[in-house]
Design an enzyme around this catalytic site. Structure first.
Site, short mmCIF file in Angstrom:
data_model
loop_
_atom_site.label_atom_id
_atom_site.label_comp_id
_atom_site.label_asym_id
_atom_site.label_seq_id
_atom_site.Cartn_x
_atom_site.Cartn_y
_atom_site.Cartn_z
N CYS A 104 42.88 9.56 4.69
CA CYS A 104 43.87 9.48 6.02
C CYS A 104 45.16 10.37 5.81
CB CYS A 104 43.86 8.08 6.45
SG CYS A 104 44.92 8.14 7.99
N GLY A 205 33.29 18.20 6.73
CA GLY A 205 34.31 19.15 7.28
C GLY A 205 33.68 20.33 7.96
N ASP A 206 33.82 20.33 9.40
CA ASP A 206 33.60 21.55 10.11
C ASP A 206 31.73 21.65 10.25
OD1 ASP A 206 36.20 22.02 10.27
OD2 ASP A 206 36.11 23.66 9.01
N ARG A 229 34.17 15.39 14.25
CA ARG A 229 34.41 15.68 15.64
C ARG A 229 33.29 16.24 16.52
NH1 ARG A 229 39.21 19.07 13.20
NH2 ARG A 229 37.51 19.25 11.62
C1 LIG Z 1 40.30 11.02 16.02
C2 LIG Z 1 39.94 11.00 14.40
C3 LIG Z 1 39.79 9.90 13.75
C4 LIG Z 1 39.67 9.72 12.23
N1 LIG Z 1 39.77 8.74 11.76
C5 LIG Z 1 39.13 8.38 10.50
C6 LIG Z 1 39.15 7.06 9.70
O1 LIG Z 1 39.61 6.05 10.35
N2 LIG Z 1 38.78 7.29 8.58
C7 LIG Z 1 38.32 8.21 8.02
O2 LIG Z 1 38.23 8.57 6.80
N3 LIG Z 1 38.36 9.42 8.46
C8 LIG Z 1 38.91 9.51 9.65
N4 LIG Z 1 38.78 10.87 10.35
C9 LIG Z 1 38.40 12.15 9.62
C10 LIG Z 1 37.04 12.12 9.80
O3 LIG Z 1 36.36 11.21 9.34
C11 LIG Z 1 36.54 13.43 9.21
O4 LIG Z 1 36.80 13.52 7.70
C12 LIG Z 1 37.19 14.87 9.64
O5 LIG Z 1 37.04 14.77 11.26
C13 LIG Z 1 36.48 16.06 9.43
O6 LIG Z 1 35.12 16.07 9.75
P1 LIG Z 1 34.67 16.99 11.02
O7 LIG Z 1 35.12 18.30 10.75
O8 LIG Z 1 33.15 16.70 11.02
O9 LIG Z 1 35.44 16.27 12.31
C14 LIG Z 1 39.33 10.98 11.86
C15 LIG Z 1 39.02 12.17 12.60
C16 LIG Z 1 39.60 12.08 13.75
C17 LIG Z 1 39.40 13.61 14.56
#
Ligand SMILES: Cc1cc2nc3c(=O)[nH]c(=O)nc-3n(C[C@H](O)[C@H](O)[C@H](O)COP(=O)(O)O)c2cc1C
Length: 325
Positions: A104, A205-206, A229
């Site tokens: 985080c 990621g992505d 996302r």
């Molecule tokens: C709104 C939001 C809240 C998130 N909350 C957490 C969380 O509580 N714990 C965590 O490990 N990652 C959290 N993340 C990160 C996501 O788990 C992930 O690592 C990050 O969005 C990248 O993946 P993606 O490109 O598929 O979105 C959060 C991301 C977003 C956008």
């Protein structure tokens, strides 16, 4: 390809995993993600101290009654003793996997030495894992980033340390803390972590499409893919990805009718979980995600944001459904 993934003694039916997202991945989201067939879901992150002191908001984050299939509960904190106590509570509540947040980037969290700040303190990070793993029987996993910033890229070292400390799997989000969510995720770091450890590595990621998921698995050799996302207002990313990995066939995107029917269900699930007032407020953002790309979405979003009751919001969504038919 073999679809099953073993994390400790927990068998996932497939390697497609819903990411933990604060403010998003509550029980309503998870029910829909599970129905779409993803192999594992995560709670939103929960503070160790909130768990120990029984903060009522925490109860709702932990609420998972009626969900079928494995659940990972994510805990954040920086004190090994608190983390072990929090893990014990969470295991008692039925977590199948306990995940420790080391990714985080939020200033409020890292200034306490929690979340991604643990990447700057690998000895403490490893101690937390070993104390937690000694306290609970369920597998303990870690979700980390690539590193703190470009000058401190240490996911490989940290993954090795947490593996030695007893972690059953690691998730690697290919961005540094300094990047927050901007720029492109670096998948090569996922490959390097995979080469360095024996435990399963989940890449993150992505991943926005089923094709991205396959490409990540192929390019990095990782054992599972985690989608964040791209799943907002889009649980079909899970069904389409699972199907694509299993068969090579790319299913069509859902129709607007399917999207709006699912949004209506999401609203019902949210209201059942959190009551009408909070449910309707929280549904605003989910509705905006479901409607993304629909003609006139901005105006519809405005209307939805003015809905003061479940019935009003349902009427607006049903109106959109009628127009879409
Ligand atoms: C709104 C939001 C809240 C998130 N909350 C957490 C969380 O509580 N714990 C965590 O490990 N990652 C959290 N993340 C990160 C996501 O788990 C992930 O690592 C990050 O969005 C990248 O993946 P993606 O490109 O598929 O979105 C959060 C991301 C977003 C956008």
């Amino acid at each position: 390809m073999t679809m099953k993934l073993l994390i400790g003694n927990v068998e996932l039916a497939n390697p497609v995993i819903a990411a933990p997202m604060a403010g998003v991945t509550d029980r309503a989201y998870r029910i829909l993600a599970r129905e779409a067939g993803c192999g594992l879901v995560f709670t939103e992150m929960i503070s160790d101290q909130a768990l120990i002191y029984g903060n009522p908001r925490t109860r709702i984050i932990l609420e998972h009654g009626g969900e079928k299939g494995p659940l990972a509960v994510q805990v954040f904190g920086s004190n090994p003793d608190y983390m072990a106590r929090a893990a014990e509570i969470v295991a008692g509540e039925g977590a199948d996997i306990i995940d420790i947040n080391m990714g985080c980037p939020t200033p409020k969290i890292v200034k306490n030495g929690e979340g991604a700040a643990l990447m700057k303190n690998p000895e403490l990070a490893a101690e937390i894992v070993s104390r937690v793993a000694a306290r609970v029987k369920v597998p303990v996993t870690v979700k980390m980033r690539k590193g703190w910033d470009d000058d401190h890229v240490n996911a490989v070292e940290l993954a090795r340390l947490v593996e030695a400390a007893g972690a059953a799997a690691v998730t690697v989000h290919g961005r540094t803390r300094a990047q927050f969510y901007s720029g492109q995720a670096d998948w090569d770091i996922i490959r390097r972590v995979k080469e360095a450890v024996g435990i399963p590595v989940i890449g993150n990621g992505d991943v926005r499409t089923p094709l991205d998921a396959r490409r990540m698995l192929e390019e990095t050799g990782c054992d599972g893919v985690m989608i964040g996302r791209a799943s907002m207002g889009n649980p079909w990313i899970f069904s389409r990805t699972v199907h694509y990995l299993a068969t090579g066939e790319l299913l069509l995107e859902p129709t607007w009718e399917e999207k709006i029917r699912t949004a209506l269900r999401h609203l019902d699930l949210l209201v059942a979980l959190k009551g009408e007032h909070i449910g309707v407020l929280e549904m605003r953002k989910h509705a905006a995600w479901y409607l993304k790309g629909l003609r006139g979405a901005a105006r519809l979003r405005e209307k939805i944001n003015q809905a003061g009751s479940v019935q009003e919001m349902k009427d607006i969504l049903t109106g959109i459904l009628m127009d879409a038919l």
